[in-house]
Scaffold this motif. Structure first.
Motif, PDB file in Angstrom:
ATOM      1  N   UNK A  45      -8.960 -22.528  -7.619  1.00 21.13           N
ATOM      2  CA  UNK A  45      -9.989 -20.589  -7.401  1.00 21.13           C
ATOM      3  C   UNK A  45     -11.202 -20.342  -6.122  1.00 21.13           C
ATOM      4  N   UNK A  46     -10.934 -19.563  -5.637  1.00 24.61           N
ATOM      5  CA  UNK A  46     -11.625 -19.856  -4.341  1.00 24.61           C
ATOM      6  C   UNK A  46     -11.885 -18.109  -3.446  1.00 24.61           C
ATOM      7  N   UNK A  47     -12.158 -17.235  -4.720  1.00 26.26           N
ATOM      8  CA  UNK A  47     -12.843 -15.953  -4.649  1.00 26.26           C
ATOM      9  C   UNK A  47     -13.866 -16.253  -4.168  1.00 26.26           C
ATOM     10  N   UNK A  48     -14.974 -14.627  -4.230  1.00 26.72           N
ATOM     11  CA  UNK A  48     -15.676 -14.182  -3.750  1.00 26.72           C
ATOM     12  C   UNK A  48     -16.556 -14.781  -5.047  1.00 26.72           C
ATOM     13  N   UNK A  49     -16.250 -14.112  -6.718  1.00 25.06           N
ATOM     14  CA  UNK A  49     -16.550 -14.359  -7.856  1.00 25.06           C
ATOM     15  C   UNK A  49     -16.181 -15.328  -8.408  1.00 25.06           C
ATOM     16  N   UNK A  50     -17.738 -15.892  -8.730  1.00 29.84           N
ATOM     17  CA  UNK A  50     -17.664 -16.965  -9.909  1.00 29.84           C
ATOM     18  C   UNK A  50     -17.159 -16.574 -11.398  1.00 29.84           C
ATOM     19  N   UNK A  51     -17.313 -15.770 -11.872  1.00 30.85           N
ATOM     20  CA  UNK A  51     -16.881 -16.165 -13.453  1.00 30.85           C
ATOM     21  C   UNK A  51     -15.326 -15.612 -13.185  1.00 30.85           C
ATOM     22  N   UNK A  52     -14.217 -15.248 -12.452  1.00 27.81           N
ATOM     23  CA  UNK A  52     -13.091 -15.174 -12.457  1.00 27.81           C
ATOM     24  C   UNK A  52     -12.814 -16.105 -12.419  1.00 27.81           C
ATOM     25  N   UNK A  53     -13.037 -17.376 -11.303  1.00 30.49           N
ATOM     26  CA  UNK A  53     -13.177 -18.677 -10.816  1.00 30.49           C
ATOM     27  C   UNK A  53     -12.776 -19.315 -11.768  1.00 30.49           C
TER      28      UNK A  53
END
Length: 460
Positions: free
Chosen positions: A304-312
């Motif tokens: 999970x390498x998106x820019x949003x910590x919570x989503x990751x």
């Protein structure tokens, strides 16, 4: 040494805090007024409010009297321009710049061509991609770090309720016959950091780090109940920014089947022209229905390498419940890292910690070969070359009084021999020695171990 740091974000703050504690004169340049006031309370450093890419601001910070300049703002352009100003105003300065662009190699070449000497360019994404590749095929392992040119390995793992060693002391583990040259070097227990001894009891929820050699890593993993797979076949990547694309490219070359999830349709089109074999999916990689439709069950790794910590974090928890063998979230906020461990996610990666480690390794004395920071700078693994005049050289470890909160994890001889030591081992001049230590005792350890006058790097 006087160090000027451009930028007042988390990376700059951690570097400044560490350097100030070690007795350096630190000046931080931060443009935002509120952040500047916060830093005044948080750091034992001079704070200069202003734009770090302006000559007048850097002059107010004392650029002409500084020994080192670290450009760590959130803007690559500002960092490069600040280095240009630093070179024009104070050619003697050692310069470090953090860049996040995927064109980092291009900018290295451009800097050389125009005569801009940047002594160290830090590109955290490159280091993170390497870290992910080391652990992607090892379920249950949080990290694998290399020391002594790869001859020494350090891996992290959780102590689960059903772990066979849960409830045992380190002495009892030693009696169970572990592979030679292995050692439990660090224990994280909630907010507590433990440099362990033989009577220490392992408990459910502990996160432990184990030292091994390159030759016996697989045997040590097996002893701890973990599987080291030589190859993997399927990986899901969430996030189509440069890190996700870079990791997918590496996996492609290794023959792994990759699916990359990106919600921006235009971005998907662009990614499909870059990646040759990866299946690019226009969809939400945090959505359960989408993941089930793409057959997530049994996937070797979910990144999970998106820019949003919570989503990751949420996506990683979901993927693990749906049957992914390994999950790895990207975490930018450092205060999230302990929480992620408590949620049972073994592996996470942080571009900010990567940047801090690279900067500290470069700033410190020339005999410091590597610095690895754990969690929010609570503990370190530090690799040093033993100086001839060090008071530790030539003595058995049992007769050395190391600073409280520091142990020797491994000794690598210039001959290539690696020793994970017991009390009778000795440190010889020229050895690479890997210490595990609480962050607070690092300056004392360095002074006692290196025992040679500090020499400033000179730009020639």
């Amino acid at each position: 040494m006087k160090v000027i740091i451009a930028g007042g974000g988390q990376v700059a703050m951690l570097i400044a805090r560490r350097l100030a504690r070690e007795g350096n004169e630190v000046v931080v340049v931060e443009e935002n007024k509120n952040r500047s006031e916060q830093l005044q309370d948080l750091l034992d450093a001079k704070i200069v409010q202003g734009n770090a890419s302006r000559v007048s601001t850097l002059r107010r910070a004392g650029l002409g009297e500084a020994d080192m300049f670290i450009a760590a703002t959130n803007s690559d352009e500002s960092n490069l321009l600040a280095c240009v100003i630093a070179q024009a105003e104070a050619g003697h300065l050692v310069k470090i710049a953090r860049l996040r662009t995927h064109e980092v190699e291009h900018w290295r070449r451009v800097s050389e061509q125009v005569g801009l000497k940047i002594d160290l360019i830090i590109h955290p994404e490159s280091s993170i991609a390497e870290r992910i590749m080391r652990v992607v095929g090892v379920p249950g392992v949080s990290d694998i770090y290399d020391f002594a040119g790869g001859a020494v390995k350090l891996f992290g793992m959780n102590v689960d309720a059903d772990s066979w060693f849960n409830g045992k002391t380190l002495e009892q583990l030693d009696q169970a016959g572990p592979p030679k040259d292995s050692l439990i070097a660090l224990i994280f227990r909630g907010q507590q950091v433990i440099i362990p001894h033989g009577e220490e009891l392992l408990r459910t929820g502990d996160h432990i780090y184990i030292m091994a050699t390159q030759q016996n890593l697989t045997d040590v993993l097996r002893f701890m109940g973990l599987e080291h797979r030589e190859s993997i076949s399927r990986v899901f990547v969430v996030g189509g920014k440069q890190l996700g694309i870079g990791v997918a490219e590496v996996l492609e070359k290794k023959g792994v089947n990759v699916k990359l999830f990106e919600q921006d349709a235009a971005r998907c089109e662009k990614i499909s022209t870059i990646l040759k074999k990866t299946v690019v999916i226009h969809g939400d990689g945090t959505d359960q229905t989408t993941l089930e439709e793409e057959n997530i069950e049994g996937v070797d790794a979910f990144l999970a390498l998106s820019n949003h910590d919570e989503d990751n974090i949420i996506a990683s928890l979901l993927a693990r419940r749906l049957g992914a063998k390994k999950v790895v979230p990207l975490i930018n906020r450092l205060n999230y890292l302990p929480m992620v461990q408590r949620l049972g996610i073994n592996t996470s990666v942080s571009p900010r910690l990567e940047a801090v480690d690279r900067a500290l390794q470069f700033v410190r004395k020339g005999r410091v070969l590597s610095v690895t920071t754990f969690r929010e700078e609570e503990a370190e693994a530090i690799e040093l070359i033993a100086a001839q005049r060090s008071k530790y050289v030539g003595k058995q470890l049992r007769h050395i009084r190391f600073p409280r909160g520091a142990i020797v994890g491994a000794i690598a001889r210039p001959t290539g021999q690696v020793i994970v030591p017991r009390g009778e081992a000795t440190i010889q001049a020229g050895d690479r020695v890997i210490f595990f230590t609480l962050e607070s005792v690092v300056p004392e350890l360095e002074r006692a171990f290196l025992a040679e006058p500090k020499r400033h790097r000179k730009v020639g």
